[in-house]
Enzyme design. Structure first.
Site, PDB file in Angstrom:
ATOM      1  N   TYR A   1       0.815  -1.216   0.000  1.00  0.00           N
ATOM      2  CA  TYR A   1       0.000   0.000   0.000  1.00  0.00           C
ATOM      3  C   TYR A   1       0.852   1.271   0.000  1.00  0.00           C
ATOM      4  O   TYR A   1       0.322   2.366   0.049  1.00  0.00           O
ATOM      5  CB  TYR A   1      -0.927   0.020   1.221  1.00  0.00           C
TER       6      TYR A   1
ATOM      7  N   LYS B   1       3.659 -14.324   5.829  1.00  0.00           N
ATOM      8  CA  LYS B   1       3.878 -15.403   4.866  1.00  0.00           C
ATOM      9  C   LYS B   1       5.393 -15.538   4.700  1.00  0.00           C
ATOM     10  O   LYS B   1       5.939 -15.439   3.588  1.00  0.00           O
ATOM     11  CB  LYS B   1       3.159 -15.036   3.552  1.00  0.00           C
TER      12      LYS B   1
ATOM     13  N   ASP C   1      -2.465 -17.660   5.147  1.00  0.00           N
ATOM     14  CA  ASP C   1      -3.470 -18.529   4.530  1.00  0.00           C
ATOM     15  C   ASP C   1      -4.104 -19.428   5.587  1.00  0.00           C
ATOM     16  O   ASP C   1      -5.328 -19.580   5.663  1.00  0.00           O
ATOM     17  CB  ASP C   1      -2.886 -19.343   3.361  1.00  0.00           C
TER      18      ASP C   1
ATOM     19  N   ASP D   1      -5.727  -5.511   5.789  1.00  0.00           N
ATOM     20  CA  ASP D   1      -6.906  -5.008   5.090  1.00  0.00           C
ATOM     21  C   ASP D   1      -7.867  -6.163   4.779  1.00  0.00           C
ATOM     22  O   ASP D   1      -9.065  -6.102   5.065  1.00  0.00           O
ATOM     23  CB  ASP D   1      -6.459  -4.317   3.791  1.00  0.00           C
TER      24      ASP D   1
END
Ligand code: NAD
Length: 362
Positions: free
Chosen positions: A124, A191, A225, A249
């Site tokens: 972002y 991740k 995930d 987000d």
């Protein structure tokens, strides 16, 4: 003495939900001097910019703002005022409590999560190179000559900066929030198995900060995930989640879905020098002016604001009044009824008035 608070009604459904929140905050009896400022499309006519300096100055002076959502034009037009505001005031932590209130239609019995999203970097940051430009070609050539990986020549590229300093302050914020609010555990979401450097640095930094809180607040980490699946299956197992910007987000909307949807999810953007309180949802232009949407997300953002001001008892009374009205299920908007076309649903103003009455009754 009255607190001075900057009030930004926003546009679309913004003015309706922001006014509803103002009515309810005032009904707690805490004295607030509201300084109203325009932003977005309607500020352009008066100030020639969607984010006037007078608005930023007002927040810098007052240190606290309550804000309705502001529309971002798609494609052309100005860039997001919401993102610009967070960047201009360095509001680096986005806090989104997701609590399931009895009476709200949901698939779950108990959800009480707080999402703490890093607000200043990651994908972002807005560092992007469009396909076909000389910059992207140069970048593709640079990447090939530094490590030999090839990127398709017709690619666009967005960069994902994650720094130790920005991670450190947001993770520290999550732990401090846990201590102040009697929370037990912080889970860092990442991740790092795939993005070993950027997400790896996020995880390493989170682990380092966590050591300082050992014995006071528990710490664990999850792959993003796996976290999505865990939240859908066992949301009651989680407490505070701290995440980089993009995962934060996405998981905020997922968590809002667990507790009844966007109409009920409050939020705060907090920095060291200022804080802006606003609902998670946007300006929902198709509902503008219809006195139809749920004001609860903005009213609960008002409660977060009261707690931030140190008015903890007023904040708890406001949250309890919302909980009572929602549990009773009579004076609530269409989205909180078992069927969306229920003729007994009330409007935005009427739901806010019911909450304000409940507060005044004590
Ligand atoms: P949105 O959140 O405005 O609306 C999506 C849908 O969610 C609505 O159509 C409605 O069905 C539901 N919804 C939203 N708020 C609700 C409420 N209070 N009560 C009941 N239902 C509600 O998302 P969008 O349509 O993607 O965005 C509209 C505009 O808002 C865009 O211009 C976007 O950029 C902007 N936006 C602003 C903010 C902000 O000001 N912080 C945040 C998100 C989106």
């Amino acid at each position: 003495m009255a607190y001075k608070v900057t009030f930004i009604p926003g546009d679309g459904i913004g003015p309706e939900v922001a006014e509803a929140a103002k009515v309810c905050v005032d009904a707690t009896g805490v004295k607030i001097d509201w300084e109203t400022h325009k932003a977005g499309e309607e500020a352009i006519a008066d100030f020639g910019t969607p984010l006037p300096d007078a608005l930023l100055e007002s927040i810098r002076r007052n240190k606290v703002a309550l804000k309705g959502p502001i529309t971002t034009p798609i494609g052309k037009g100005f860039r997001s005022v919401n993102v610009a505001l967070r960047q201009a005031l360095d509001l680096y932590a986005c806090v989104r409590p997701c609590r399931l209130y009895p009476g709200i239609p949901s698939h779950y019995d108990k959800v009480d999560l707080v999402i703490v999203r890093e607000n200043s970097e990651d994908l972002y940051a807005g560092i992007e190179y469009d396909d076909g430009t000389s910059e992207v070609k140069e970048l593709i050539d640079w990447v090939k000559s530094h490590g030999g990986k090839s990127i398709q020549s017709d690619a666009a590229i967005s960069l994902k900066p994650i720094s130790a300093s920005a991670t450190e302050r947001v993770v520290r914020f999550a732990f401090e929030y846990a201590l102040k609010n009697g929370r037990k555990r912080v889970t860092a979401v990442h991740k790092a198995n795939i993005m070993k450097f950027s997400d790896g640095l996020f995880l390493e930094t989170a682990q380092r900060v966590a050591e300082r809180y050992a014995g006071k607040v528990e710490f664990e980490d999850r792959l993003v995930d796996n976290m999505c699946m865990q939240l859908v299956q066992r949301p009651e197992n989680y407490d505070i989640l701290v995440l980089p910007n993009l995962y934060g987000d996405i998981l905020s909307d997922l968590a809002a879905g667990l507790v009844g949807g966007l109409g009920v999810a409050p939020g705060a953007n907090v920095g060291d020098k200022a804080a802006v309180f606003e609902p998670v949802h946007g300006s929902a232009p198709k509902y503008a002016g219809l006195n139809k949407v749920n004001p609860m997300a903005t009213i609960l953002s008002g409660a977060l604001m009261l707690r931030h001001l140190g008015e903890t008892s007023a904040a708890s009374r406001l949250e309890q009044a919302v909980a009572d009205v929602v549990k009773e299920g009579r004076d609530v908007t269409y989205d909180l009824k078992p069927h969306k076309d229920d003729p007994t649903s009330v409007g935005t103003k009427e739901m806010a008035a019911a909450i304000a009455r409940r507060l005044k009754k004590g």
